[in-house]
Design an enzyme around this catalytic site. Structure first.
Site, PDB file in Angstrom:
ATOM      1  N   CYS A 408       2.397  -1.064  -4.275  1.00 57.70           N
ATOM      2  CA  CYS A 408       2.897  -2.337  -3.760  1.00 57.70           C
ATOM      3  C   CYS A 408       1.978  -3.488  -4.153  1.00 57.70           C
ATOM      4  O   CYS A 408       2.429  -4.633  -4.275  1.00 57.70           O
ATOM      5  CB  CYS A 408       3.055  -2.279  -2.246  1.00 57.70           C
ATOM      6  SG  CYS A 408       1.544  -1.851  -1.363  1.00 57.70           S
ATOM      7  N   HIS A 810      -0.230  -2.704   3.314  1.00 55.29           N
ATOM      8  CA  HIS A 810       0.937  -2.876   2.439  1.00 55.29           C
ATOM      9  C   HIS A 810       0.980  -4.313   1.955  1.00 55.29           C
ATOM     10  O   HIS A 810       0.572  -5.230   2.671  1.00 55.29           O
ATOM     11  CB  HIS A 810       2.206  -2.538   3.234  1.00 55.29           C
ATOM     12  CG  HIS A 810       3.474  -2.712   2.456  1.00 55.29           C
ATOM     13  ND1 HIS A 810       3.743  -2.033   1.292  1.00 55.29           N
ATOM     14  CD2 HIS A 810       4.571  -3.492   2.681  1.00 55.29           C
ATOM     15  CE1 HIS A 810       4.935  -2.383   0.840  1.00 55.29           C
ATOM     16  NE2 HIS A 810       5.452  -3.277   1.660  1.00 55.29           N
TER      17      HIS A 810
END
Length: 992
Positions: A408, A810
């Site tokens: 990510c 994330h």
């Protein structure tokens, strides 16, 4: 006389005699006109007259009228019910069938009775129509043929209305006829006359039944759809286009893309040719529009009709009729949509653009809306609700990036770079054929993000090529570190290629041929658009490169030394917690540094510049110091103090309170952090500066100025600090306000400095040494007096980190399309947030947050996008601003600002408007690769849909289509949100 009269006069006399006899001699006529006579006429004819002659039916109808009041007529009705069914089973020609239907329409008592017989009659009549063929080509003959077909279809409509149970079996028979694979028999286009009599309310049920019936084979469906499209040629047909489009959408909804591709390529030219005929033009244009707009994976269908567009346009213009003008406007809009979607074929499109130059052109927003609504993958599913729909691109029209295993950090950065419009256009315009560089792979990735039909693309090749060697695969990494590595790689790679190119050409530069080769090679290696200019700067330098000038002034002798450094991003540190322990603010007199943009510090108020800044932090060194060296720099409690203290890391957890004490408000802003970055810094204690003039360590003042601004300003917020006790990098969770419009102070020097790359710059000759060197250093009072220019920037992208540690969490990103001029209404001077002194801010009642709220009023709807790996959704700037207040672990980390009113962007009006979508046309190999992958994707969709359909009966559907609860943050992978800890199981959710 009636049946065998040699001329019309005698036949007319015979009819008059018959009518007089039947009227005045009823009993005798009833005995004459009996079952035997009628049966003989229908089965054997009369004399030389065939039983299939319409005159036989004329005679029978005349006789029926004369005995309607006689009891024997009931027997004749029963006979005709059977004979009518027999007659249609023999496939009568259009004249006979039309005459029979006229008789049955006048005498409905003759229609077959009972569900079984009436159903058989309807089905056989449908098959009879399928065998109709026109016997002539002249207008009168064609008109007669059309009227005969209309007579037959009108009778069927009457039967369907009287007995609704016959409608569905009749339509099943109709489908069986047009889906038959028998090549020796081609059903008549006259079947189109039946469509107008089918209630439109049945569309949904019938199309769902057809598209989901496992007994209907693909070949049969293809054949049926092709023949339905042929019906567009029938002059009086109504609603044919409605049914064709409904069937196309139904097939798309169940992912039967193979059928759609085959039918479109087979029939697109025929549909286009129907536009020449005014009688069928409306229906043909509707079907053509749907077929072209939905066929978005390849330009193949559009390019089949491109050669014929110009002649049709000229024909419409010559007509001069209002209807032709209206159709021309619709056709022009359709053509613009297709050229927008498949730019890159100037040799094909130039004649069309010339032909329609006088017609209005739809806006880009309208084109995008039309394309997004028309794609096959945007059709609503007609499958049972428990089945998931295999969707293509989301309603945003943007493509996500598949997470390949903790990638990510790369996905969020790539999406931010892709949404940097000018950078994307430059990358896509490069001519890199035969080159296997990283830039080529980035171009490939950008091309797929722009043109793929997939909802999300897997960037495996680019990831392997761009991953820093020290990054452990499948583990979370720092997106800022990745971004810096990526830009450096691209920059160095281009420099190397240019150097190789110039080396090859320099060997033969003396003759004209070699000079031509040089030009060709330079054009081939990173050839860019004409507006790029002839500078030798790399693309990365042109887009992201800026310059900083660092000045150190000895506080003892006032001598100065300067250095210029290039940067691609600025790393902004938060104010150190230890500085809050100072008894009084640091005072640096403004007169010592004559920089108008610098933060004013001769104030007793506690301000950003009133704190001692980080020691020895430079443009790129700051990030390395905080994030990579694994230590916290020491801060001086007083300007001249020799004692230093370590940062109190425990206070990092509660930096919001620090921010309140620093600036007197609840939230820090990016402006505050930039002010702190540019604030003067006192070098004292262990950080004393060695002054060559004084020949000793001295207290000094260090200042930084931006002397050359980048096209895209990348700001990294240094949120991670190293905790030596726990050996991890902790995260500063402070909320930072993001101004939509930012004014960057740029102080351009009046004359260029003599800069030695990476070294300290002094205006001396090489022979100058010792004191002579010090004497030539500029004193502080002699610095340039040029006022800084405030360069406006607009926010383009925000990369957000969700979690509490750099080793976990994330990344996702917010972004919008921003070109050189910026979105309308967002760049007005009155809403700009300039870098002003903290003291001025304290005296102002309106905080930056208030100003930003005002900016929200001018925001364009659906302008912002949220890129979260595979998912892309619409969002708003309000959501960007409120993310940290709603989800404390989700904080802005990397910011992209685009310079306003830039002249470096592409001129999208060049090449006679051929860059209709703003992006440059793709090279053929890229377009071919995308087309091939789009076809593969549609096949994958179709296969998955068929598999799901087969398993639908036995599958239990317990999943939630919308994923987790809507209250989860954007970075969430489930109920816990965030990514750094907390929730039900911290261990299992450290990294996703």
């Amino acid at each position: 006389l009636v049946l065998q009269g040699p001329d019309p006069f005698q036949r007319q006399v015979g009819r008059q005699v018959l009518e007089a006899y039947g009227r005045y001699h009823r009993d005798e006529f009833e005995a004459f006109f009996n079952r035997g006579l009628v049966l003989g006429l229908l089965q054997r004819g009369y004399g030389e007259l065939s039983n299939r002659d319409p005159a036989i039916l004329d005679y029978i109808q005349a006789g029926l009228r004369l005995i309607m009041s006689c009891p024997s007529v009931l027997e004749l009705f029963e006979l005709l019910q059977v004979e009518a069914l027999r007659l249609v089973c023999e496939r009568p020609a259009p004249p006979l069938c039309a005459r029979l239907c006229q008789l049955l329409g006048d005498f409905p008592q003759c229609l077959p009775r009972g569900r079984k017989l009436s159903l058989a009659f309807c089905q056989q009549l449908v098959r009879s129509i399928a065998h109709f063929q026109s016997q002539g080509s002249r207008e009168a003959e064609l008109r007669l043929y059309v009227s005969q077909v209309t007579q037959v279809s009108g009778l069927l409509r009457s039967v369907w209305k009287a007995e609704p149970d016959t409608l569905l079996p009749s339509l099943q028979e109709l489908f069986a006829v047009i889906s038959a694979a028998d090549t020796s028999f081609e059903p008549s286009v006259a079947l189109a006359s039946l469509v107008q009599h089918i209630p439109l309310q049945m569309i949904t049920v019938l199309i769902r039944s057809l598209t989901t019936d496992p007994n209907v084979k693909d070949a049969s469906m293809t054949q049926a759809l092709c023949r339905m499209i042929d019906w567009l040629s029938w002059p009086l047909a109504q609603h044919v286009e409605t049914w064709v489009i409904a069937l196309l959408k139904g097939l798309a909804a169940v992912q039967k893309f193979t059928i759609l591709i085959d039918v479109t390529l087979l029939k697109i030219e025929l549909v286009f040719n129907r536009l020449w005929f005014p009688l069928v033009r409306p229906g043909a244009l509707a079907v053509l529009s749907h077929m072209l707009l939905s066929f978005q994976h390849s330009p193949e269908a559009f390019h089949l009709i491109v050669p014929h567009v110009v002649s049709l346009v000229h024909s419409f213009k010559r007509d001069g009729l209002p209807s032709s003008t209206a159709f021309l406007m619709q056709l022009t809009e359709l053509i613009h949509c297709m050229m927008y979607h498949y730019s890159g074929f100037p040799e094909l499109y130039e004649p069309i653009l010339e032909a329609v130059k006088d017609m209005p052109k739809p806006t880009e927003e309208k084109i995008k809306m039309i394309l997004s609504q028309s794609a096959w993958t945007s059709q609503s599913s007609s499958l049972p609700s428990c089945l998931s729909r295999l969707s293509g691109k989301s309603e945003t029209g943007k493509t996500g990036l598949i997470n390949l295993g903790n990638t990510c950090y790369m996905n969020s950065v790539i999406q931010a770079l892709f949404m940097a419009t000018d950078f994307r256009r430059h990358v896509l315009s490069l001519n890199l054929n035969g080159c296997n560089s990283l830039m080529r792979k980035l171009q490939h990735l950008f091309a797929f993000l722009a043109h793929t039909q997939r909802e999300a693309y897997a960037p495996r090749i680019f990831f392997e090529a761009s991953r820093p060697p020290w990054f452990t695969p499948r583990s979370q990494q720092d997106c800022s570190e990745y971004l810096r590595f990526l830009l450096d790689r691209l920059h160095e790679e281009e420099r190397t290629l240019k150097a190789l190119s110039s080396t090859k050409t320099s060997e033969s530069i003396m003759n004209e041929e070699s000079q031509t080769q040089e030009a060709v090679l330079k054009a081939q290696v990173f050839a860019e658009a004409p507006c790029m200019g002839s500078e030798e700067r790399t693309l990365i330098q042109k887009m992201f490169g800026g310059k900083l000038k660092t000045t150190i002034c000895c506080l003892n002798c006032k001598s100065m030394s300067q250095k210029e450094e290039a940067f691609t991003d600025l790393s902004l540190a938060f104010c150190p917690p230890t500085s809050l322990e100072s008894v009084g603010p640091k005072c640096v007199e403004r007169s010592e540094v004559k920089d108008d943009y610098m933060v004013q510090t001769n104030t007793s108020a506690t301000s950003l510049a009133g704190e001692t800044p980080l020691n020895n932090l430079e443009a790129n060194g700051r990030c390395d110091t905080i994030m990579n060296e694994g230590t916290i720099k020491e801060f001086s409690t007083e300007p001249n103090s020799e004692n230093t203290t370590n940062s109190d890391l425990n206070k990092v957890e509660d930096n919001r309170d620090m921010s309140q004490r620093l600036v007197g408000k609840n939230t820090l802003s990016v402006t505050d952090l930039l002010n702190y970055f540019l604030a003067p810094e006192i070098l004292s204690g262990d950080n004393k500066y060695y002054c060559e003039k004084c020949a000793s360590l001295q207290n000094a003042e260090k200042t930084m100025q931006i002397i050359e601004e980048p096209e895209y300003l990348i700001l990294t917020l240094l949120r991670f600090s190293y905790d030596p006790k726990c050996h991890i990098r902790r995260k500063i969770l402070d909320n930072v306000s993001l101004p939509l419009v930012l004014e960057l102070p740029v102080k351009r020097a009046t004359s260029p400095l003599s800069v030695v790359s990476g070294g300290w710059s002094v205006d001396v000759e090489i022979s100058d040494i010792g004191e002579n060197l010090a004497k030539k250093l500029k004193p502080s009072g002699a610095d340039e007096v040029a006022c800084p220019q405030l360069v406006p920037y607009v926010l383009s992208s925000v990369v957000v980190h969700s979690g509490v540690s750099s080793e976990s969490g994330h990344y996702y990103s917010y972004a919008r399309n921003v070109t050189g001029s910026g979105p309308s209404g967002l760049c007005h001077q009155s809403t700009a947030l300039s870098l002003v002194s903290p003291q001025d801010k304290l005296l102002t009642e309106e905080s930056p947050c208030t100003v930003i709220e005002n900016e929200l009023d001018t925001e364009m709807p659906r302008e912002w996008f949220l890129f979260n790996d595979s998912r892309v959704t619409f969002t708003s700037f309000h959501s960007v601003q409120k993310i940290t207040s709603r989800f404390p672990k989700d904080t802005a980390y990397v910011l992209f600002y685009k310079k306003q009113n830039s002249t470096c962007g592409f001129n999208t009006n060049t090449a006679n408007g051929l860059w209709v979508n703003g992006d440059p046309p793709l090279q053929k190999d890229l377009m071919d690769a995308i087309t091939k992958d789009n076809k593969l994707y549609l096949q994958e969709q179709e296969l998955s849909a068929r598999t799901q359909a087969l398993q639908a009966a036995s599958a239990s559907c317990s999943f939630r289509p919308n994923g987790f609860d809507d209250n989860d943050p954007p970075g969430s992978c489930g109920p816990t949100g965030g990514g750094g800890g907390g929730g039900f199981s911290t261990v299992g959710r450290l990294v996703f």
